[in-house]
Design an enzyme around this catalytic site. Structure first.
Site, mmCIF file in Angstrom:
data_model
loop_
_atom_site.group_PDB
_atom_site.id
_atom_site.type_symbol
_atom_site.label_atom_id
_atom_site.label_comp_id
_atom_site.label_asym_id
_atom_site.label_seq_id
_atom_site.Cartn_x
_atom_site.Cartn_y
_atom_site.Cartn_z
ATOM 1 N N ASN A 181 -12.440 3.032 3.011
ATOM 2 C CA ASN A 181 -13.459 2.435 2.156
ATOM 3 C C ASN A 181 -14.601 1.949 3.059
ATOM 4 O OD1 ASN A 181 -12.743 -0.069 3.221
ATOM 5 N ND2 ASN A 181 -11.544 -0.681 1.421
ATOM 6 N N ASP A 204 -5.211 2.719 -3.286
ATOM 7 C CA ASP A 204 -3.906 3.367 -3.052
ATOM 8 C C ASP A 204 -3.690 4.498 -4.064
ATOM 9 O OD1 ASP A 204 -3.571 1.338 -1.159
ATOM 10 O OD2 ASP A 204 -2.615 0.028 -2.638
ATOM 11 N N ALA A 218 4.174 1.575 -1.103
ATOM 12 C CA ALA A 218 4.897 1.674 -2.373
ATOM 13 C C ALA A 218 3.932 1.968 -3.519
ATOM 14 C CB ALA A 218 5.666 0.381 -2.627
ATOM 15 N N ASN A 219 2.711 1.441 -3.437
ATOM 16 C CA ASN A 219 1.721 1.756 -4.476
ATOM 17 C C ASN A 219 1.421 3.252 -4.489
ATOM 18 O OD1 ASN A 219 1.531 -0.945 -5.078
ATOM 19 N ND2 ASN A 219 -0.467 -1.253 -4.117
ATOM 20 N N LYS A 250 0.811 -1.223 0.000
ATOM 21 C CA LYS A 250 0.000 0.000 0.000
ATOM 22 C C LYS A 250 0.844 1.272 0.000
ATOM 23 C CE LYS A 250 -3.731 -2.526 2.175
ATOM 24 N NZ LYS A 250 -4.403 -2.844 0.915
HETATM 25 O O1 RIB Z 1 -3.893 -2.167 -1.788
HETATM 26 C C1 RIB Z 1 -3.352 -3.160 -2.628
HETATM 27 C C2 RIB Z 1 -2.117 -3.724 -2.006
HETATM 28 O O2 RIB Z 1 -2.466 -4.394 -0.812
HETATM 29 C C3 RIB Z 1 -1.405 -4.771 -2.831
HETATM 30 O O3 RIB Z 1 -0.480 -4.216 -3.731
HETATM 31 C C4 RIB Z 1 -0.804 -5.679 -1.784
HETATM 32 O O4 RIB Z 1 0.587 -5.627 -1.737
HETATM 33 C C5 RIB Z 1 -1.415 -5.242 -0.457
HETATM 34 O O5 RIB Z 1 -0.545 -4.495 0.268
#
Ligand code: RIB
Length: 311
Positions: free
Chosen positions: A195, A262, A55-56, A53
């Site tokens: 959410n 994210d 890094a995203n 979350k």
């Molecule tokens: O929110 C999606 C993310 O949740 C995924 O990329 C997974 O790694 C988890 O952390």
């Protein structure tokens, strides 16, 4: 760091957004139906993608052109290198990414034909991102207009981010996966981004039946502002004593919703860094989230600013 400056605000902070959070290798299998308890189902070949979350969010912000840095911990292994490469390709400053101490976190993800997913995370190195790591990164945090955190790192580390937050820096918190939040953490959120599952968890017995009731109830718990994301129905924004504002989402055919929340939070944070009002920032974020769900994967699906059309 990217050369593009999204900010219109007049101060000299180096980063629009500093994300403090997790980095996972996403092990993804597509399935016809997500398995229930005790069930085995066959799926597609395994795909390994960069995720997590935190890094995203930093990847999404970097792709949108925001000056972004990530404070996280990965293992000294192939998954750690996959994650660092993805951040750098998105233009994210990775000087705050600590390496070693445990294997990189892993997320086991199944995605069904509707694009919905189920996720189990083995935290690995994420669990070793400590309050001392946050204190050591004081200069990075002091250079941020907005700091964003989630809950795939230890709660005491999130608490330290709140204590280290410089005056005038805005905190965005997505409590995912949900956990009990100390009052001082709730009070620092501007906004708390949840959410529907997370809203129900945070409100507990106080959750009413409708999202329109959740937003003011969440505000009453202490955050300065609240955003409730509603998937394809958009988002509800609440701040102060005015009635919650509904922000609609563009309608698209979703193939994979992994990481859409994210991307939403990152886009919201980017726009808050350039001093947009919360409803305008949320309107932009719904367009970014809609653009991600029509592609597979989390970071692999994130758009550039040029791909986000005006409403
Ligand atoms: O929110 C999606 C993310 O949740 C995924 O990329 C997974 O790694 C988890 O952390």
């Amino acid at each position: 760091m990217t050369a593009t400056d999204l900010s219109g605000a007049d101060d000299s902070r180096a980063y629009d957004l500093v994300v403090v959070g997790s980095a996972n290798a996403d092990l993804v299998v597509e399935v016809e139906r997500r398995p229930g308890a005790g069930e085995t189902v066959l799926g597609s070949d395994l795909v390994v993608l960069p995720g997590g979350k935190g890094a995203n969010q930093s990847c999404a912000a970097g792709r949108l052109g925001a000056r972004t840095a990530l404070l996280a911990r990965v293992g000294d292994d192939a998954y750690g290198r996959l994650l660092l490469d993805s951040q750098r390709a998105a233009g994210v400053d990775t000087s705050g990414v600590l390496v070693g101490g445990a294997p990189t976190g892993v997320a086991l993800i199944t995605v069904d034909p509707s694009g919905d997913n189920s996720i189990v995370v083995a935290p690995g190195a994420n669990a070793r991102l400590t309050p001392a790591d946050v204190r050591a990164a004081g200069r990075l945090l002091a250079s941020a207009r907005v700091v964003s955190v989630q809950l795939e790192i230890p709660l005491e580390t999130v608490g330290e981010v709140v204590r280290a937050l410089p005056a005038g820096t805005r905190l965005v918190l997505n409590p995912s996966p949900p956990a009990p939040l100390p009052p001082e953490v709730l009070a620092a959120c501007d906004p708390l981004v949840v959410n529907e599952h997370e809203a129900r968890y945070v409100l507990g017995d106080g959750a009413g039946g409708k999202p329109e009731e959740w937003a003011p109830a969440l505000l009453a718990l202490g955050p300065r502002s609240v955003v409730v994301t509603l998937g394809e129905r958009g988002a509800l924004v609440a701040e102060g004593s005015v009635a919650p504002v509904h922000v609609p989402s563009p309608q698209v055919d979703a193939v994979d919703t992994t990481g859409a929340g994210d991307a939403f939070t990152a886009a919201l944070a980017c726009r808050l860094a350039r001093a947009d009002a919360l409803p305008q920032a949320a309107a932009y974020a719904t367009r970014v989230a809609a653009a991600t769900v029509v592609r597979r994967g989390a970071q692999a699906s994130y758009p550039t600013a040029a791909e986000i059309t005006a409403p």
